[in-house]
Design a protein around this motif. Structure first.
Motif, PDB file in Angstrom:
ATOM      1  N   UNK A   1      47.785  31.339  19.507  1.00  0.00           N
ATOM      2  CA  UNK A   1      49.081  30.852  19.988  1.00  0.00           C
ATOM      3  C   UNK A   1      49.556  31.615  21.219  1.00  0.00           C
ATOM      4  N   UNK A   2      50.560  31.052  21.834  1.00  0.00           N
ATOM      5  CA  UNK A   2      51.226  31.716  22.962  1.00  0.00           C
ATOM      6  C   UNK A   2      51.860  33.006  22.453  1.00  0.00           C
ATOM      7  N   UNK A   3      51.872  34.021  23.303  1.00  0.00           N
ATOM      8  CA  UNK A   3      52.439  35.313  22.925  1.00  0.00           C
ATOM      9  C   UNK A   3      53.873  35.157  22.446  1.00  0.00           C
ATOM     10  N   UNK A   4      54.184  35.751  21.304  1.00  0.00           N
ATOM     11  CA  UNK A   4      55.535  35.680  20.760  1.00  0.00           C
ATOM     12  C   UNK A   4      55.771  34.516  19.823  1.00  0.00           C
ATOM     13  N   UNK A   5      54.787  33.633  19.693  1.00  0.00           N
ATOM     14  CA  UNK A   5      54.921  32.475  18.810  1.00  0.00           C
ATOM     15  C   UNK A   5      54.265  32.764  17.473  1.00  0.00           C
ATOM     16  N   UNK A   6      54.945  32.343  16.381  1.00  0.00           N
ATOM     17  CA  UNK A   6      54.422  32.631  15.056  1.00  0.00           C
ATOM     18  C   UNK A   6      54.085  31.371  14.259  1.00  0.00           C
ATOM     19  N   UNK A   7      54.341  30.212  14.828  1.00  0.00           N
ATOM     20  CA  UNK A   7      54.089  28.945  14.142  1.00  0.00           C
ATOM     21  C   UNK A   7      53.017  28.165  14.881  1.00  0.00           C
ATOM     22  N   UNK A   8      52.046  27.659  14.128  1.00  0.00           N
ATOM     23  CA  UNK A   8      50.956  26.891  14.716  1.00  0.00           C
ATOM     24  C   UNK A   8      50.862  25.541  14.021  1.00  0.00           C
ATOM     25  N   UNK A   9      50.793  24.484  14.823  1.00  0.00           N
ATOM     26  CA  UNK A   9      50.630  23.128  14.305  1.00  0.00           C
ATOM     27  C   UNK A   9      49.337  22.555  14.858  1.00  0.00           C
ATOM     28  N   UNK A  10      48.672  21.725  14.064  1.00  0.00           N
ATOM     29  CA  UNK A  10      47.433  21.064  14.484  1.00  0.00           C
ATOM     30  C   UNK A  10      47.646  19.557  14.518  1.00  0.00           C
ATOM     31  N   UNK A  11      47.047  18.921  15.530  1.00  0.00           N
ATOM     32  CA  UNK A  11      47.151  17.481  15.702  1.00  0.00           C
ATOM     33  C   UNK A  11      45.758  16.915  15.990  1.00  0.00           C
ATOM     34  N   UNK A  12      45.562  15.658  15.554  1.00  0.00           N
ATOM     35  CA  UNK A  12      44.352  14.912  15.889  1.00  0.00           C
ATOM     36  C   UNK A  12      44.748  13.782  16.839  1.00  0.00           C
ATOM     37  N   UNK A  13      44.057  13.683  17.970  1.00  0.00           N
ATOM     38  CA  UNK A  13      44.343  12.607  18.915  1.00  0.00           C
ATOM     39  C   UNK A  13      43.076  11.794  19.131  1.00  0.00           C
TER      40      UNK A  13
END
Lengths: 111, 113
Positions: free
Chosen positions: B25-37
């Motif tokens: 993730x981007x520095x400072x971010x603690x949440x990660x979401x995954x997507x299928x396109x």
């Protein structure tokens, strides 16, 4: 059934023309976002609208959120070839944090 | 700031195999979401990780699983690959759990033969 319907699906215009594209739903959104995605890249956020009736401007792009927070429009003035890309609308409904996307609008601006 | 990074960029697998995709993730971010396109479609939400736990899940079968590490990086695992799993897999990070701006990575292009 798509929660967010975007129209038109494809749009090819000449440089300098104006255009408006739409994002519609039967559901109410707590917030709605517009993204632009270029080939081989992830979507990049353009704007977030939260309040019904809200209008936001980003240079030549004008975004409007419907009064009932069920729909949104994106207007581009004097389109340029650099505006070419896939425009996605996405929204959050209710209390969950799942972001729901429309299928997107493929815009091509010819020089 | 490197932004959101994903690896690998491209991947080719055959039906029935298993695959692991990675996201920082981007520095400072603690949440990660995954997507299928899928081709010609908008991204579809798979799941979201926060504090190393799956907090939200979309309409994807149990073949899709994930993990978040203490440093907030994340993995997406897909078992028993099907042809229909061919897609661009996007990872997005945000600060905090809900309603915040999500920053997307460039994605991993998975092709299942």
């Amino acid at each position: 059934t798509q929660l967010l319907e975007q129209s038109p699906q494809f749009l090819s215009i000449q440089e300098g023309e104006n255009l408006t594209v739409y994002c519609n739903s039967s559901s109410v959104f707590s917030s709605l976002q517009w993204y632009r995605q270029e080939p081989g890249e992830g979507p990049v956020l353009l704007v977030t609208v939260v309040t019904g009736g809200e209008v936001k401007k980003l240079k030549r792009l004008t975004f409007q959120f419907g009064d009932a927070r069920k729909d949104s429009s994106l207007h581009i003035t004097a389109a340029q070839p650099g505006d070419t890309g896939l425009y996605l609308c996405a929204g959050y409904t209710g209390a969950n944090s799942k972001l729901t996307f429309g299928k997107g609008i493929t815009l091509s601006v010819r020089p | 700031d490197a932004g959101v990074t994903q690896s690998p960029t491209h991947l080719i697998k055959t039906r029935g195999q298993q695959v692991t995709l990675r996201c920082s993730p981007k520095s400072g971010h603690d949440t990660v979401s995954w997507y299928q396109q899928a081709l010609g479609q908008g991204p579809q939400f798979i799941f979201q990780y926060y504090e190393e736990e799956e907090r939200q899940r979309g309409n994807f079968p149990d073949r899709f699983s994930g993990h978040q590490f203490p440093n907030y990086s994340s993995e997406l695992n897909v078992n028993a690959l099907l042809l229909g799993d061919s897609a661009l897999y996007l990872c997005a990070s945000s600060p905090g759990q809900a309603y915040n701006e999500q920053f997307f990575g460039p994605g991993t292009r998975l092709t299942v033969l």
